[in-house]
Design an enzyme around this catalytic site. Structure first.
Site, short mmCIF file in Angstrom:
data_model
loop_
_atom_site.label_atom_id
_atom_site.label_comp_id
_atom_site.label_asym_id
_atom_site.label_seq_id
_atom_site.Cartn_x
_atom_site.Cartn_y
_atom_site.Cartn_z
N GLU A 45 0.82 -1.22 0.00
CA GLU A 45 0.00 0.00 0.00
C GLU A 45 0.85 1.26 0.00
O GLU A 45 0.78 2.06 0.94
CB GLU A 45 -0.89 0.00 1.25
CG GLU A 45 -1.76 -1.22 1.39
CD GLU A 45 -2.30 -1.38 2.81
OE1 GLU A 45 -1.81 -0.71 3.73
OE2 GLU A 45 -3.22 -2.19 2.98
N TYR A 59 5.63 17.29 11.69
CA TYR A 59 6.67 16.25 11.82
C TYR A 59 8.08 16.81 11.71
O TYR A 59 9.02 16.03 11.48
CB TYR A 59 6.52 15.20 10.70
CG TYR A 59 5.13 14.74 10.39
CD1 TYR A 59 4.37 14.07 11.35
CD2 TYR A 59 4.58 14.92 9.13
CE1 TYR A 59 3.10 13.62 11.05
CE2 TYR A 59 3.31 14.47 8.82
CZ TYR A 59 2.57 13.83 9.78
OH TYR A 59 1.32 13.38 9.49
N CYS A 117 -1.75 32.62 12.17
CA CYS A 117 -1.52 33.34 13.40
C CYS A 117 -1.11 32.37 14.52
O CYS A 117 -1.81 32.18 15.50
CB CYS A 117 -2.79 34.11 13.77
SG CYS A 117 -2.47 35.35 14.97
#
Ligand code: LLP
Length: 411
Positions: free
Chosen positions: A267, A310, A336
């Site tokens: 996958e 990440y 912001c």
């Protein structure tokens, strides 16, 4: 000039042209690269009995899905909505593997109705399938308990992870399978994205092959994904040939044991589409501050979340001033909140109005975009055989408010 410098120059010109035509910010994808990635996987793993189920969470634009279907992919869908997009793009039920996480029975009922391959990742779902759909085959997602390295948020095959049924719960799995005479047609594992070392991936694959032989009805083993791609020039990528030869040997042994030809599913998401995508933005502010220069762009982590989520690295190119003198910048967005794409990054001199591109943003770029700060999401463009096609128009303010309902209140 080296060949790769010439290529980068041509690419830069092409991206600039797309931005002039479609505006900024913009996601642009190239089918040529997707196809190259697909062929690499095929050449390592082969065709016969090998199903490449594109993990569409990476990028679900319908045109991209259709292209991957045409190439010969199936689909990995983590939600009914992704499965529906797949059906809409022309994939048939069994060409989609449904791998949800933490969903209730109603989702499995629908998946049965759509005729999907069903991957269960918890004992409750296994029992539900046994009780409510006794004749429908299921694939069991096991948690191999292998730490696959990489960023902690995308490593999911370890003992603390919510995903999959623990390999320490095999007895409970087998009891349920026996109790409801469940036909287990597949076993699956996915240890995480961006797996750092081939050995970690192979260890996790080895674990589920070890469990696969418990299931005499088995038709396939699904090795998930986690194929590593290089985000920066010093990064390595997965050694596909090494992983493929390991998997083939395991498949052969398993096929002999079960006395049938067991098939392979995988996958990949990132591997297929990441390097085929570019995110283009315009520099709106150049702000000198003590010790550093910030460059603000017409975007933020609402459009490209990976760096903030990440600490991901995306190479940056100044498309409109590629020969400018290289300098260090902090590239930041308009959100912001702290909203940093890159810190202390060397880029050819950036002036207000320059267009920049973040590379390797085909996967988990647009698909993780949001309307935070009520900002609109970008357009998407596909380049196929030298022609460009708008495949998602830019959002409008009307889109933003289209789902809000105004009751007769507060007048
Ligand atoms: N299969 C399953 C069951 C998955 O959960 C995933 C990704 C994949 C396949 C595809 O993995 P890939 O080939 O893309 O590494 N948003 C993160 C990645 C999260 C991946 C979640 N699952 C990122 O931007 O790095």
């Amino acid at each position: 000039m080296t060949e790769s410098e010439i290529k980068e120059k041509q690419l830069g010109k092409a991206l600039l042209k797309l931005t002039q035509k479609y505006g900024s910010p913009l996601y642009a994808y190239f089918t040529e690269d997707i196809e190259k990635n697909y062929r690499k996987l095929r050449s390592a793993f082969g065709d016969e009995g090998v199903h490449i189920m594109y993990a569409c969470k990476a990028l679900t634009n319908l045109v991209v899905l259709k292209f991957l279907k045409k190439l010969g992919c199936g689909l990995d869908a983590v939600s009914l909505e992704e499965a529906k997009l797949g059906l809409l793009a022309g994939f048939k039920g069994r060409e989609i593997v449904f791998t949800p996480s933490m969903v209730g029975g109603a989702d499995y009922d629908k998946a049965v109705e759509y005729g999907l391959r069903i991957n269960v990742g918890d004992l409750q779902a296994l029992e539900y399938m046994g009780k409510n759909h006794p004749n429908y085959p299921v694939c069991i997602r096991l948690n191999p308990h292998v730490y696959a390295g990489g960023h902690e948020k995308i490593s999911v095959g370890h003992v603390q992870s919510k995903f999959g049924i623990s390999i320490f719960q095999m007895d409970e799995v087998l009891d349920l399978v026996k109790k409801y005479s469940i036909r287990v047609d597949g076993v699956h594992m996915h240890a995480g994205s961006d797996i750092q070392k081939d050995e970690q991936y192979m260890e996790a694959i080895g674990v589920i092959f070890g469990k696969a032989e418990f299931f005499p009805d088995l038709e396939y083993v699904d090795i998930g994904s986690g194929f590593k791609i290089p985000y920066r020039s010093s990064d390595t990528s997965s050694n596909l040939e090494k992983i493929a030869s390991f998997v083939k040997e395991k498949l052969n042994t398993l096929s002999v044991k079960l006395n049938k030809r067991v098939e392979l599913l995988m996958e990949p998401g990132k591997f297929l589409v990441s390097n085929a995508g570019y995110f283009i933005v315009e520099a709106t502010v150049v702000k000198k501050a003590p010790g550093k220069t910030f460059v603000g762009v017409d975007s933020g982590f609402n459009h490209l979340m990976r760096p903030m989520l990440y600490d991901a690295w995306h190479d940056v190119i100044n498309l409109s001033n590629p020969n400018g003198k290289s300098q260090k910048y902090d590239l930041v967005g308009y959100i912001c909140e702290t909203d940093t794409f890159a810190t202390d990054r060397e880029v050819a001199e950036i002036r207000v109005g320059d267009f920049l591109t973040f590379k390797n943003t085909g996967a988990y770029g647009f698909n993780m975009a949001s309307n935070y700060n009520s900002k609109l999401r970008p357009a998407e463009v596909l380049v196929h055989e030298g022609k460009d096609y708008l495949i998602r128009r830019r959002e409008t303010f009307e889109d933003l408010i289209s789902t809000q309902v105004l009751p007769d209140l507060f007048y």
